[in-house]
Motif scaffolding. Structure first.
Motif, PDB file in Angstrom:
ATOM      1  N   VAL A  13       0.844  -1.199   0.000  1.00  0.00           N
ATOM      2  CA  VAL A  13       0.000   0.000   0.000  1.00  0.00           C
ATOM      3  C   VAL A  13       0.876   1.244   0.000  1.00  0.00           C
ATOM      4  CG1 VAL A  13      -1.737   1.332   1.268  1.00  0.00           C
ATOM      5  CG2 VAL A  13      -1.980  -1.147   1.078  1.00  0.00           C
ATOM      6  N   THR A  16       2.317   1.569  -3.614  1.00  0.00           N
ATOM      7  CA  THR A  16       1.357   1.834  -4.696  1.00  0.00           C
ATOM      8  C   THR A  16       0.466   3.030  -4.411  1.00  0.00           C
ATOM      9  OG1 THR A  16      -0.340   0.360  -3.792  1.00  0.00           O
ATOM     10  CG2 THR A  16       1.285  -0.618  -5.326  1.00  0.00           C
ATOM     11  N   SER A  18      -2.338   2.811  -2.990  1.00  0.00           N
ATOM     12  CA  SER A  18      -3.716   2.368  -3.191  1.00  0.00           C
ATOM     13  C   SER A  18      -3.914   0.971  -2.620  1.00  0.00           C
ATOM     14  CB  SER A  18      -4.021   2.342  -4.692  1.00  0.00           C
ATOM     15  OG  SER A  18      -5.179   1.603  -4.973  1.00  0.00           O
ATOM     16  N   VAL A  19      -4.995   0.793  -1.879  1.00  0.00           N
ATOM     17  CA  VAL A  19      -5.323  -0.525  -1.342  1.00  0.00           C
ATOM     18  C   VAL A  19      -5.671  -1.477  -2.488  1.00  0.00           C
ATOM     19  CG1 VAL A  19      -6.947  -1.826   0.093  1.00  0.00           C
ATOM     20  CG2 VAL A  19      -6.045   0.352   0.911  1.00  0.00           C
ATOM     21  N   ALA A  22      -2.519  -2.479  -4.366  1.00  0.00           N
ATOM     22  CA  ALA A  22      -1.730  -3.367  -3.505  1.00  0.00           C
ATOM     23  C   ALA A  22      -2.347  -4.766  -3.484  1.00  0.00           C
ATOM     24  CB  ALA A  22      -1.640  -2.802  -2.089  1.00  0.00           C
ATOM     25  N   GLN A  30      -9.239  -6.855  -1.821  1.00  0.00           N
ATOM     26  CA  GLN A  30      -9.134  -5.506  -1.259  1.00  0.00           C
ATOM     27  C   GLN A  30      -9.549  -5.491   0.212  1.00  0.00           C
ATOM     28  OE1 GLN A  30     -10.945  -2.447  -3.630  1.00  0.00           O
ATOM     29  NE2 GLN A  30     -10.698  -0.890  -2.059  1.00  0.00           N
ATOM     30  N   VAL A  33      -6.670  -6.730   2.444  1.00  0.00           N
ATOM     31  CA  VAL A  33      -5.599  -5.758   2.636  1.00  0.00           C
ATOM     32  C   VAL A  33      -6.047  -4.684   3.617  1.00  0.00           C
ATOM     33  CG1 VAL A  33      -4.165  -4.005   1.516  1.00  0.00           C
ATOM     34  CG2 VAL A  33      -4.521  -6.213   0.407  1.00  0.00           C
ATOM     35  N   THR A  34      -7.257  -4.185   3.444  1.00  0.00           N
ATOM     36  CA  THR A  34      -7.796  -3.174   4.356  1.00  0.00           C
ATOM     37  C   THR A  34      -7.805  -3.696   5.786  1.00  0.00           C
ATOM     38  OG1 THR A  34      -9.154  -2.202   2.618  1.00  0.00           O
ATOM     39  CG2 THR A  34      -9.829  -1.756   4.894  1.00  0.00           C
ATOM     40  N   ILE A  37      -4.262  -3.780   7.260  1.00  0.00           N
ATOM     41  CA  ILE A  37      -3.776  -2.442   7.620  1.00  0.00           C
ATOM     42  C   ILE A  37      -4.470  -1.961   8.892  1.00  0.00           C
ATOM     43  CG2 ILE A  37      -3.639  -0.018   6.900  1.00  0.00           C
ATOM     44  CD1 ILE A  37      -1.722  -1.970   5.383  1.00  0.00           C
TER      45      ILE A  37
END
Length: 92
Positions: A13, A16, A18-19, A22, A30, A33-34, A37
């Motif tokens: 992230v 890039t 961006s989620v 990434a 997505q 990844v969110t 994080i």
């Protein structure tokens, strides 16, 4: 606390901005990844990204943690490579 997936998601992230990019790069969803994080931010007690900016930018705390995350991932890769190349013996 964190595993390699968390650290790789964080690094991706950061790189890039961006989620979604990434997630595509890592082959994750997505939401995954969110979630990774958010988990890191909750555990650390600090925001890692400024969510009011696009692309996402690291906060000062995020920049500090990025250096550590990159070092940990690099060390993990070196250890894995070293273990794969080492002759296997029975350790007792």
């Amino acid at each position: 606390m964190f595993d390699q997936r968390h650290l790789r998601a964080f690094i991706a992230v950061a790189e890039t901005g961006s989620v979604s990019r990434a997630a595509t790069y890592l082959g994750y969803s997505q939401p995954a990844v969110t979630q990774q994080i958010r988990h890191m931010e909750q555990e650390l007690g600090v925001p890692l990204f400024d969510r009011d900016s696009l692309p996402l930018r690291l906060t000062p705390e995020g920049r500090e943690r990025l250096m550590v995350a990159e070092a940990i991932v690099m060390l993990g890769q070196r250890l894995s490579k070293s273990a794969a190349q080492a002759p296997h013996s029975d350790i007792k």
